[in-house]
Design a protein around this motif. Structure first.
Motif, PDB file in Angstrom:
ATOM      1  N   ASP A 170      17.037 -16.163  20.866  1.00  0.00           N
ATOM      2  CA  ASP A 170      15.676 -16.436  20.764  1.00  0.00           C
ATOM      3  C   ASP A 170      15.559 -16.985  19.510  1.00  0.00           C
ATOM      4  O   ASP A 170      16.242 -16.490  18.381  1.00  0.00           O
ATOM      5  CB  ASP A 170      15.102 -15.190  21.094  1.00  0.00           C
ATOM      6  CG  ASP A 170      14.870 -14.786  22.365  1.00  0.00           C
ATOM      7  OD1 ASP A 170      14.882 -15.676  23.286  1.00  0.00           O
ATOM      8  OD2 ASP A 170      14.904 -13.685  22.576  1.00  0.00           O
ATOM      9  N   GLU A 171      14.655 -17.874  19.192  1.00  0.00           N
ATOM     10  CA  GLU A 171      14.568 -18.376  17.866  1.00  0.00           C
ATOM     11  C   GLU A 171      13.808 -17.575  16.776  1.00  0.00           C
ATOM     12  O   GLU A 171      12.385 -16.948  17.213  1.00  0.00           O
ATOM     13  CB  GLU A 171      13.808 -19.767  18.037  1.00  0.00           C
ATOM     14  CG  GLU A 171      13.592 -20.371  16.868  1.00  0.00           C
ATOM     15  CD  GLU A 171      14.581 -20.738  15.939  1.00  0.00           C
ATOM     16  OE1 GLU A 171      15.742 -19.960  15.685  1.00  0.00           O
ATOM     17  OE2 GLU A 171      14.953 -21.900  15.555  1.00  0.00           O
ATOM     18  N   ALA A 172      14.245 -17.260  15.772  1.00  0.00           N
ATOM     19  CA  ALA A 172      13.385 -16.818  14.676  1.00  0.00           C
ATOM     20  C   ALA A 172      13.570 -17.457  13.296  1.00  0.00           C
ATOM     21  O   ALA A 172      14.744 -17.927  12.966  1.00  0.00           O
ATOM     22  CB  ALA A 172      14.232 -15.408  14.193  1.00  0.00           C
ATOM     23  N   LEU A 173      12.431 -18.044  12.918  1.00  0.00           N
ATOM     24  CA  LEU A 173      12.492 -19.533  12.064  1.00  0.00           C
ATOM     25  C   LEU A 173      12.163 -18.832  10.684  1.00  0.00           C
ATOM     26  O   LEU A 173      11.096 -17.957  10.492  1.00  0.00           O
ATOM     27  CB  LEU A 173      11.454 -20.355  12.376  1.00  0.00           C
ATOM     28  CG  LEU A 173      11.653 -21.832  12.001  1.00  0.00           C
ATOM     29  CD1 LEU A 173      12.897 -22.206  12.380  1.00  0.00           C
ATOM     30  CD2 LEU A 173      10.415 -22.497  12.655  1.00  0.00           C
ATOM     31  N   CYS A 174      13.227 -18.874   9.655  1.00  0.00           N
ATOM     32  CA  CYS A 174      13.046 -18.479   8.660  1.00  0.00           C
ATOM     33  C   CYS A 174      13.341 -19.499   7.335  1.00  0.00           C
ATOM     34  O   CYS A 174      13.814 -20.522   7.662  1.00  0.00           O
ATOM     35  CB  CYS A 174      14.231 -17.413   8.124  1.00  0.00           C
ATOM     36  SG  CYS A 174      14.261 -16.199   9.472  1.00  0.00           S
ATOM     37  N   ALA A 175      12.883 -19.269   6.166  1.00  0.00           N
ATOM     38  CA  ALA A 175      13.276 -20.253   5.158  1.00  0.00           C
ATOM     39  C   ALA A 175      14.632 -20.056   4.339  1.00  0.00           C
ATOM     40  O   ALA A 175      14.893 -18.653   4.360  1.00  0.00           O
ATOM     41  CB  ALA A 175      12.102 -20.071   4.119  1.00  0.00           C
ATOM     42  N   PRO A 221       3.246 -26.259  10.723  1.00  0.00           N
ATOM     43  CA  PRO A 221       2.914 -25.039  11.580  1.00  0.00           C
ATOM     44  C   PRO A 221       3.534 -23.882  11.313  1.00  0.00           C
ATOM     45  O   PRO A 221       3.029 -22.559  11.634  1.00  0.00           O
ATOM     46  CB  PRO A 221       3.800 -25.561  12.719  1.00  0.00           C
ATOM     47  CG  PRO A 221       4.759 -26.678  12.375  1.00  0.00           C
ATOM     48  CD  PRO A 221       4.078 -27.059  11.174  1.00  0.00           C
ATOM     49  N   TRP A 222       4.779 -23.792  10.556  1.00  0.00           N
ATOM     50  CA  TRP A 222       5.291 -22.430   9.988  1.00  0.00           C
ATOM     51  C   TRP A 222       4.229 -21.672   8.915  1.00  0.00           C
ATOM     52  O   TRP A 222       4.072 -20.603   9.130  1.00  0.00           O
ATOM     53  CB  TRP A 222       6.638 -22.699   9.331  1.00  0.00           C
ATOM     54  CG  TRP A 222       7.521 -21.426   9.119  1.00  0.00           C
ATOM     55  CD1 TRP A 222       8.265 -20.831  10.253  1.00  0.00           C
ATOM     56  CD2 TRP A 222       7.734 -20.905   7.980  1.00  0.00           C
ATOM     57  NE1 TRP A 222       9.022 -19.706   9.591  1.00  0.00           N
ATOM     58  CE2 TRP A 222       8.552 -19.786   8.175  1.00  0.00           C
ATOM     59  CE3 TRP A 222       7.324 -20.973   6.611  1.00  0.00           C
ATOM     60  CZ2 TRP A 222       8.951 -19.030   7.251  1.00  0.00           C
ATOM     61  CZ3 TRP A 222       7.606 -20.170   5.810  1.00  0.00           C
ATOM     62  CH2 TRP A 222       8.688 -19.150   5.909  1.00  0.00           C
ATOM     63  N   LEU A 257      13.710 -24.893   6.424  1.00  0.00           N
ATOM     64  CA  LEU A 257      13.609 -23.893   7.760  1.00  0.00           C
ATOM     65  C   LEU A 257      14.652 -24.081   8.754  1.00  0.00           C
ATOM     66  O   LEU A 257      15.418 -24.965   8.673  1.00  0.00           O
ATOM     67  CB  LEU A 257      12.313 -24.443   8.279  1.00  0.00           C
ATOM     68  CG  LEU A 257      10.778 -24.111   7.654  1.00  0.00           C
ATOM     69  CD1 LEU A 257       9.918 -24.792   8.424  1.00  0.00           C
ATOM     70  CD2 LEU A 257      10.745 -22.724   7.437  1.00  0.00           C
ATOM     71  N   GLY A 258      15.165 -22.749   9.069  1.00  0.00           N
ATOM     72  CA  GLY A 258      16.334 -22.688   9.819  1.00  0.00           C
ATOM     73  C   GLY A 258      16.386 -21.596  10.891  1.00  0.00           C
ATOM     74  O   GLY A 258      15.409 -20.736  10.581  1.00  0.00           O
ATOM     75  N   LYS A 279       9.325 -14.663   8.597  1.00  0.00           N
ATOM     76  CA  LYS A 279       9.920 -15.240   9.672  1.00  0.00           C
ATOM     77  C   LYS A 279       8.839 -15.444  10.627  1.00  0.00           C
ATOM     78  O   LYS A 279       7.828 -14.606  10.658  1.00  0.00           O
ATOM     79  CB  LYS A 279      11.319 -14.474  10.224  1.00  0.00           C
ATOM     80  CG  LYS A 279      10.952 -13.260  10.657  1.00  0.00           C
ATOM     81  CD  LYS A 279      12.221 -12.715  11.205  1.00  0.00           C
ATOM     82  CE  LYS A 279      12.151 -11.475  12.131  1.00  0.00           C
ATOM     83  NZ  LYS A 279      13.331 -10.930  12.520  1.00  0.00           N
ATOM     84  N   ILE A 280       9.035 -16.315  11.688  1.00  0.00           N
ATOM     85  CA  ILE A 280       8.204 -16.670  12.787  1.00  0.00           C
ATOM     86  C   ILE A 280       9.034 -16.559  14.120  1.00  0.00           C
ATOM     87  O   ILE A 280      10.092 -17.138  14.182  1.00  0.00           O
ATOM     88  CB  ILE A 280       7.906 -18.072  12.600  1.00  0.00           C
ATOM     89  CG1 ILE A 280       6.630 -18.139  11.840  1.00  0.00           C
ATOM     90  CG2 ILE A 280       6.857 -18.309  14.124  1.00  0.00           C
ATOM     91  CD1 ILE A 280       5.403 -17.113  11.815  1.00  0.00           C
ATOM     92  N   GLU A 281       8.833 -15.631  15.103  1.00  0.00           N
ATOM     93  CA  GLU A 281       9.226 -15.408  16.178  1.00  0.00           C
ATOM     94  C   GLU A 281       8.705 -16.596  17.278  1.00  0.00           C
ATOM     95  O   GLU A 281       7.519 -16.628  17.255  1.00  0.00           O
ATOM     96  CB  GLU A 281       9.121 -14.258  16.997  1.00  0.00           C
ATOM     97  CG  GLU A 281       9.566 -12.893  16.195  1.00  0.00           C
ATOM     98  CD  GLU A 281      11.288 -12.793  15.985  1.00  0.00           C
ATOM     99  OE1 GLU A 281      11.698 -13.537  16.828  1.00  0.00           O
ATOM    100  OE2 GLU A 281      11.564 -12.095  15.481  1.00  0.00           O
ATOM    101  N   THR A 282       9.492 -17.634  17.602  1.00  0.00           N
ATOM    102  CA  THR A 282       9.180 -18.560  18.339  1.00  0.00           C
ATOM    103  C   THR A 282       9.252 -18.327  20.089  1.00  0.00           C
ATOM    104  O   THR A 282       9.787 -17.255  20.333  1.00  0.00           O
ATOM    105  CB  THR A 282       9.704 -19.836  18.197  1.00  0.00           C
ATOM    106  OG1 THR A 282      11.136 -19.965  18.885  1.00  0.00           O
ATOM    107  CG2 THR A 282       9.929 -20.216  16.753  1.00  0.00           C
TER     108      THR A 282
END
Length: 321
Positions: A170-175, A221-222, A257-258, A279-282
Motif C-alpha cells: 500500500d502506498e504511504a507517500l512521504c517527503a 495534493p499532498w 515525494l516518494g 505522510k499520506i496513506e493513499t
C-alpha cells in the motif's frame, strides 16, 4: 506450404509494423496511447497507419471531432488482425518457454525496479539459478495477455479484468531529502520549512494511465491533504524520469515525494532521510499482476512466493523503524 505460396504471401502482406500500429491505434482510438504502448512517437504511429492505408488503398482511421473513429474498412479488419497478433504472441511465448532453461520476463515500473526490485534480485537468482530473469523497466503498460511479459508490477494502475492481482505495498507517500538538508543553519524540520528549499517534481502529464497517480503523487495534493495548502507547491525542479528526481534529492538539490516502502533502502543506507514524520496513506499501491495461465508456471509461482516474502520483510523493517 509451397514456396510459391510463401512468396506470394510475403509480397502481398503489408508491413507488420504498419499492421501493429493500426491495431493499437484502432483499439485505443488514439495515436498517443498507441505510441505509449508501442514505445514510439505518435507521429511514427500516424505515418505507419497512413502507409498501411496507402498499401491497401483504403482509409482505415479518420478524425471525429477531437478524437478518432474507424472507417467501415478499418472496422472490418480489426478483429482478425488483433486475433492474428494474439496468435503470434502465443507462438513467441511457446518458443520462449521451449528451452530447457526457464525464462521469466518481469515488467516493472522504473522507480520500483531501480530502488527496490533490482537490489534484491540476486537473492532470487541464488534461490532459483535455473531461471533466467529479464527486467523490462518501463512506464508503458504491457499487455500480459499477449505474452509481452510474464509478470507486471505497476503503481497506481488498476489491474485489468481477467488478470490475477496481488497487492505488494500500500502506498504511504512521504517527503525525502538528503541528510545534509536536515543539519545546520536552515535545516528542514517541519512542513513550514519547505518554503525555504526547492521542491522536486515528477511530471506525469504525458501518461494517459496515470490519472489516479497524478491525484496523489504531486506536491499540491499532498500539501492540501496535510492542511498546508498555503505553502507554494509550484516551485522547484521538474523531471519526467522519477529516478532522476530521486537522484537529485540524494544530491541535496531539494525535497522529493516518494513511496515509504520503496524508498526504505535509501533511508536505511543513509542516502535519504525523512525530514518530518507527516505522510499520506493513499488508495493506490504497487500491484503484481499476471494471467491465470502464467501463474500456473512453476517459475512464476516461485517468483510470486519470493517477492511476497521480500515485501513482508520490507514492511517489517518499516514497522520497526
Amino acid at each position: 506450404m509451397k514456396l510459391d505460396y510463401l512468396l506470394f504471401m510475403s509480397n502481398w502482406l503489408p508491413s507488420l509494423n504498419a499492421l501493429r500500429a493500426f491495431e493499437a491505434t484502432a483499439r485505443h482510438l488514439s495515436f498517443v496511447r498507441a505510441a505509449h504502448e508501442l514505445r514510439v512517437t505518435p507521429s511514427a504511429v500516424k505515418q505507419l497507419v497512413r502507409k498501411l492505408e496507402g498499401a491497401l488503398n483504403a482509409p482505415l482511421i479518420e478524425r471525429q471531432g477531437s478524437g478518432l473513429r474507424l472507417t467501415a474498412a478499418g472496422q472490418a479488419g480489426l478483429a482478425s488482425i488483433g486475433q492474428g497478433f494474439d496468435q503470434i504472441a502465443r507462438g513467441v511465448a511457446q518458443i520462449r518457454t521451449h528451452d530447457d532453461r526457464k525464462r521469466l520476463i518481469i515488467s516493472a515500473e522504473p522507480s520500483f525496479a531501480t530502488a527496490w526490485l533490482v537490489p534484491r534480485l540476486d537473492r532470487f537468482r541464488s534461490a532459483f539459478p535455473e531461471v533466467d530473469v529479464l527486467i523490462d523497466s518501463s512506464l508503458a503498460l504491457v499487455d500480459l495477455r499477449k505474452g509481452a511479459a510474464d509478470v507486471a508490477i505497476r503503481f497506481g494502475s488498476k489491474p485489468k479484468d481477467g488478470l490475477v492481482a496481488q497487492r505488494l505495498f500500500d502506498e504511504a507517500l512521504c517527503a525525502f531529502c538528503a541528510p545534509s538538508l536536515t543539519r545546520g543553519e536552515g535545516a528542514i524540520r517541519s512542513l513550514e520549512d519547505l518554503d525555504r528549499v526547492p521542491l522536486i517534481h515528477w511530471d506525469l502529464a504525458d501518461l494517459d494511465w496515470a490519472k489516479a497517480t497524478r491525484a496523489w503523487m504531486g506536491w499540491k495534493p499532498w500539501l492540501d491533504r496535510l492542511g498546508a495548502a498555503h505553502l507554494d507547491s509550484s516551485r522547484g525542479i521538474k523531471f519526467r524520469d522519477y529516478n532522476l528526481a530521486v537522484q537529485a534529492a540524494i544530491a541535496g538539490q531539494g525535497v522529493v515525494l516518494g513511496s515509504l516502502p520503496v524508498m526504505q533502502d535509501f533511508v536505511a543506507s543513509g542516502l535519504l532521510v525523512r525530514p518530518f514524520r507527516e505522510k499520506i496513506e493513499t488508495d493506490i499501491g504497487y500491484d503484481l499482476t499476471a494471467t491465470t495461465a502464467a501463474i500456473e508456471r512453476p517459475e512464476v509461482r516461485d517468483f510470486v512466493s519470493w517477492i511476497t516474502d521480500e515485501t513482508n520483510q520490507t514492511k517489517s523493517a518499516i514497522t520497526c523503524a
